[in-house]
Scaffold this motif. Sequence first.
Motif, PDB file in Angstrom:
ATOM      1  N   ASP A   1       0.837  -1.189   0.000  1.00 53.47           N
ATOM      2  CA  ASP A   1       0.000   0.000   0.000  1.00 53.47           C
ATOM      3  C   ASP A   1       0.879   1.249   0.000  1.00 53.47           C
ATOM      4  O   ASP A   1       2.017   1.243   0.492  1.00 53.47           O
ATOM      5  N   SER A   2       0.376   2.329  -0.559  1.00 51.62           N
ATOM      6  CA  SER A   2       1.161   3.568  -0.632  1.00 51.62           C
ATOM      7  C   SER A   2       1.482   4.113   0.761  1.00 51.62           C
ATOM      8  O   SER A   2       2.507   4.774   0.955  1.00 51.62           O
ATOM      9  N   MET A   3       0.623   3.853   1.732  1.00 51.53           N
ATOM     10  CA  MET A   3       0.867   4.293   3.110  1.00 51.53           C
ATOM     11  C   MET A   3       1.692   3.224   3.821  1.00 51.53           C
ATOM     12  O   MET A   3       1.174   2.366   4.527  1.00 51.53           O
ATOM     13  N   ARG A   4       3.013   3.252   3.613  1.00 48.85           N
ATOM     14  CA  ARG A   4       3.895   2.229   4.153  1.00 48.85           C
ATOM     15  C   ARG A   4       5.161   2.888   4.672  1.00 48.85           C
ATOM     16  O   ARG A   4       5.449   4.053   4.374  1.00 48.85           O
ATOM     17  N   ALA A   5       5.919   2.109   5.428  1.00 43.78           N
ATOM     18  CA  ALA A   5       7.197   2.600   5.927  1.00 43.78           C
ATOM     19  C   ALA A   5       8.202   2.714   4.781  1.00 43.78           C
ATOM     20  O   ALA A   5       8.109   1.982   3.785  1.00 43.78           O
ATOM     21  N   ARG A   6       9.157   3.583   4.909  1.00 44.89           N
ATOM     22  CA  ARG A   6      10.109   3.814   3.829  1.00 44.89           C
ATOM     23  C   ARG A   6      10.965   2.586   3.544  1.00 44.89           C
ATOM     24  O   ARG A   6      11.335   2.337   2.399  1.00 44.89           O
ATOM     25  N   ASP A   7      11.313   1.841   4.607  1.00 49.29           N
ATOM     26  CA  ASP A   7      12.186   0.691   4.418  1.00 49.29           C
ATOM     27  C   ASP A   7      11.430  -0.560   3.977  1.00 49.29           C
ATOM     28  O   ASP A   7      12.027  -1.620   3.800  1.00 49.29           O
ATOM     29  N   ALA A   8      10.116  -0.490   3.793  1.00 49.68           N
ATOM     30  CA  ALA A   8       9.333  -1.665   3.400  1.00 49.68           C
ATOM     31  C   ALA A   8       9.477  -1.995   1.928  1.00 49.68           C
ATOM     32  O   ALA A   8       9.297  -3.143   1.517  1.00 49.68           O
ATOM     33  N   GLY A   9       9.780  -1.002   1.098  1.00 47.98           N
ATOM     34  CA  GLY A   9       9.904  -1.238  -0.335  1.00 47.98           C
ATOM     35  C   GLY A   9       8.558  -1.244  -1.045  1.00 47.98           C
ATOM     36  O   GLY A   9       7.502  -1.116  -0.418  1.00 47.98           O
ATOM     37  N   ASP A  10       8.620  -1.408  -2.357  1.00 43.75           N
ATOM     38  CA  ASP A  10       7.393  -1.389  -3.155  1.00 43.75           C
ATOM     39  C   ASP A  10       6.574  -2.650  -3.000  1.00 43.75           C
ATOM     40  O   ASP A  10       5.361  -2.645  -3.209  1.00 43.75           O
ATOM     41  N   GLY A  11       7.214  -3.762  -2.685  1.00 48.22           N
ATOM     42  CA  GLY A  11       6.503  -5.032  -2.570  1.00 48.22           C
ATOM     43  C   GLY A  11       7.485  -6.187  -2.597  1.00 48.22           C
ATOM     44  O   GLY A  11       8.660  -6.037  -2.263  1.00 48.22           O
ATOM     45  N   GLY A  12       7.010  -7.332  -2.984  1.00 43.35           N
ATOM     46  CA  GLY A  12       7.853  -8.522  -3.055  1.00 43.35           C
ATOM     47  C   GLY A  12       7.272  -9.496  -4.054  1.00 43.35           C
ATOM     48  O   GLY A  12       6.188  -9.306  -4.596  1.00 43.35           O
ATOM     49  N   GLU A  13       8.004 -10.560  -4.296  1.00 38.19           N
ATOM     50  CA  GLU A  13       7.525 -11.565  -5.232  1.00 38.19           C
ATOM     51  C   GLU A  13       8.142 -12.908  -4.897  1.00 38.19           C
ATOM     52  O   GLU A  13       9.177 -12.999  -4.224  1.00 38.19           O
ATOM     53  N   VAL A  14       7.492 -13.959  -5.359  1.00 40.98           N
ATOM     54  CA  VAL A  14       7.991 -15.316  -5.206  1.00 40.98           C
ATOM     55  C   VAL A  14       7.682 -16.051  -6.507  1.00 40.98           C
ATOM     56  O   VAL A  14       6.627 -15.851  -7.114  1.00 40.98           O
ATOM     57  N   THR A  15       8.624 -16.859  -6.953  1.00 47.41           N
ATOM     58  CA  THR A  15       8.453 -17.635  -8.180  1.00 47.41           C
ATOM     59  C   THR A  15       8.140 -19.080  -7.820  1.00 47.41           C
ATOM     60  O   THR A  15       8.919 -19.722  -7.107  1.00 47.41           O
ATOM     61  N   ILE A  16       7.008 -19.562  -8.277  1.00 45.96           N
ATOM     62  CA  ILE A  16       6.567 -20.921  -8.010  1.00 45.96           C
ATOM     63  C   ILE A  16       6.871 -21.761  -9.241  1.00 45.96           C
ATOM     64  O   ILE A  16       6.402 -21.449 -10.336  1.00 45.96           O
ATOM     65  N   ARG A  17       7.653 -22.821  -9.062  1.00 47.98           N
ATOM     66  CA  ARG A  17       7.998 -23.703 -10.179  1.00 47.98           C
ATOM     67  C   ARG A  17       7.568 -25.128  -9.876  1.00 47.98           C
ATOM     68  O   ARG A  17       7.617 -25.563  -8.732  1.00 47.98           O
ATOM     69  N   SER A  18       7.193 -25.823 -10.933  1.00 49.26           N
ATOM     70  CA  SER A  18       6.775 -27.212 -10.819  1.00 49.26           C
ATOM     71  C   SER A  18       7.754 -28.096 -11.572  1.00 49.26           C
ATOM     72  O   SER A  18       8.426 -27.650 -12.499  1.00 49.26           O
ATOM     73  N   ALA A  19       7.833 -29.372 -11.154  1.00 45.64           N
ATOM     74  CA  ALA A  19       8.716 -30.308 -11.838  1.00 45.64           C
ATOM     75  C   ALA A  19       8.166 -30.704 -13.194  1.00 45.64           C
ATOM     76  O   ALA A  19       8.905 -31.191 -14.047  1.00 45.64           O
ATOM     77  N   GLU A  20       6.861 -30.486 -13.414  1.00 51.39           N
ATOM     78  CA  GLU A  20       6.226 -30.873 -14.658  1.00 51.39           C
ATOM     79  C   GLU A  20       5.487 -29.677 -15.248  1.00 51.39           C
ATOM     80  O   GLU A  20       5.043 -28.794 -14.527  1.00 51.39           O
ATOM     81  N   CYS A  21       5.352 -29.678 -16.550  1.00 51.25           N
ATOM     82  CA  CYS A  21       4.556 -28.653 -17.228  1.00 51.25           C
ATOM     83  C   CYS A  21       3.090 -29.060 -17.138  1.00 51.25           C
ATOM     84  O   CYS A  21       2.708 -30.125 -17.634  1.00 51.25           O
ATOM     85  N   LEU A  22       2.265 -28.248 -16.486  1.00 50.66           N
ATOM     86  CA  LEU A  22       0.878 -28.628 -16.252  1.00 50.66           C
ATOM     87  C   LEU A  22       0.015 -27.388 -16.121  1.00 50.66           C
ATOM     88  O   LEU A  22       0.501 -26.260 -16.135  1.00 50.66           O
ATOM     89  N   ARG A  23      -1.306 -27.597 -15.969  1.00 53.08           N
ATOM     90  CA  ARG A  23      -2.228 -26.496 -15.717  1.00 53.08           C
ATOM     91  C   ARG A  23      -3.245 -26.926 -14.653  1.00 53.08           C
ATOM     92  O   ARG A  23      -4.449 -26.695 -14.777  1.00 53.08           O
ATOM     93  N   ASP A  24      -2.743 -27.582 -13.624  1.00 51.12           N
ATOM     94  CA  ASP A  24      -3.563 -28.089 -12.528  1.00 51.12           C
ATOM     95  C   ASP A  24      -3.782 -26.961 -11.523  1.00 51.12           C
ATOM     96  O   ASP A  24      -2.863 -26.564 -10.803  1.00 51.12           O
ATOM     97  N   LEU A  25      -4.998 -26.443 -11.468  1.00 48.60           N
ATOM     98  CA  LEU A  25      -5.303 -25.310 -10.585  1.00 48.60           C
ATOM     99  C   LEU A  25      -5.030 -25.645  -9.135  1.00 48.60           C
ATOM    100  O   LEU A  25      -4.367 -24.872  -8.421  1.00 48.60           O
ATOM    101  N   GLU A  26      -5.523 -26.776  -8.668  1.00 53.61           N
ATOM    102  CA  GLU A  26      -5.388 -27.117  -7.254  1.00 53.61           C
ATOM    103  C   GLU A  26      -3.935 -27.301  -6.860  1.00 53.61           C
ATOM    104  O   GLU A  26      -3.544 -26.938  -5.747  1.00 53.61           O
ATOM    105  N   HIS A  27      -3.122 -27.840  -7.759  1.00 54.36           N
ATOM    106  CA  HIS A  27      -1.706 -28.008  -7.434  1.00 54.36           C
ATOM    107  C   HIS A  27      -1.010 -26.655  -7.332  1.00 54.36           C
ATOM    108  O   HIS A  27      -0.216 -26.417  -6.410  1.00 54.36           O
TER     109      HIS A  27
END
Length: 442
Positions: A229-255
């Motif tokens: 949110d724009s109302m945040r501490a200066r040292d918090a940064g703009d945000g964050g991210e995480v990359t989720i990878r699977s061992a197989e190429c799929l389109r399984d929503l629940e997984h």
Amino acid sequence: MLWVALLTSIPATWPEKSSSALQASEGLRGLVLWSLQFTPRVAVVEGCAVAMEVESSLRLFRGLEALKERVSAEAPDLGVVGMGWAPTAMAALVMARCGVLDLGRRLLQPVMDELPLAALTAANPHAEPLSCAGITLLGELRRLPRAQVSRRFGATLLAALDQVYGQRAEVFRYEVIPEEFSARIELPVREDHAPALLMYARPLLMQMCGWLAAKHAGAVGFRFRWIHDSMRARDAGDGGEVTIRSAECLRDLEHFVRLLAEHLARQELLAPVGELQIDAIGVQPLTEQSKSLLPESLGSGESLYLVLERIAARLGPESVVQPVLVDEHRMEWMTHWTPLAKRKKRTPPPVPEQPEPTFVLEKPLELAVIKDRPHYEGALTLLVGPDRVEGGWWDRLPGTSATRNVVRDYWIAQSDNAGVLSIFSTQGPDGRIAWFLHGHFA
């Protein structure tokens, strides 16, 4: 034809350059991406609904009832508040506004005649004079003289009425599948806890899986980003991210949802989150598994690698290891243990001249030798061999100058009590030939 109208809570018009208009367009875009998995004939109708023609897709989705059940179960998560099934798109939209799901066993005209005129958008500008004349239902408007209605209210109203009853062709601009997937959502409230983000991320993942199905493709994973949110501490940064990878190429929503849940459970937010974004990565064509004519009793369980991925996401990538064959002819070191996250396709090692045992002892067991014949639960009969294995001068023991160099002659031997065994002979430091048991064949 069979049309499905998915009505959202978004009004037909929005003030220009407003945050609500932006949110409306993102919501409709996400609903379109999800709908494209069922049919390529998907169109936005009157800025507040998505209509799709599914008659030719019924067999693909195991019939009308199965398709209705799936759409009814998933669509509310994408902001759908009303749904209608009818032979025309406009009739389906009117039914969705009136809370009528389908026609059942009835014909289109009797059902439409009993629905309120207010459900037809083209009639809204003329609502007051029509109401004063006692015209409140679609059937009452349909029974009026057409020439007088056209002269008094214009041809647009009659055209819309004819489209509802299937008497005039409907023309739509069908949506096109985008080449890449990227979806965002602005949260209705600011969230301080990472696990709570999963509730808002699930609709985005539904859109991604629908987009993948429309492209007949799968994804290796996705990039999940949160913006503070724009109302945040200066040292918090703009945000964050995480990359989720699977061992197989799929389109399984629940997984995908389970993997994201495991990562969010270990994530700490530095500031309240106001926006989420998901981008698909590693998109590849996905070969569909053919359906069997007979009921399948095997292969219905979850893939082993998918289960191990969730365990690794919970305990850490280094906590789940797997055996990997390497190009090594010394039996003790043919298998290396590597983290599941580092699983890669490797070139298979060369096929040995002699079969390898099923079970290998951690440390070779020295055998008794009687009259130059090795014994293990009785005298052994040598069947196949010898197979010379020599090498390891390059493999130094940690902290020493000694190596794991071996010079062995392997044999396949038969024991009347222990079965088929893998044994080898080697020359000891004193020059004596010693025999060792190294493995068992199943």
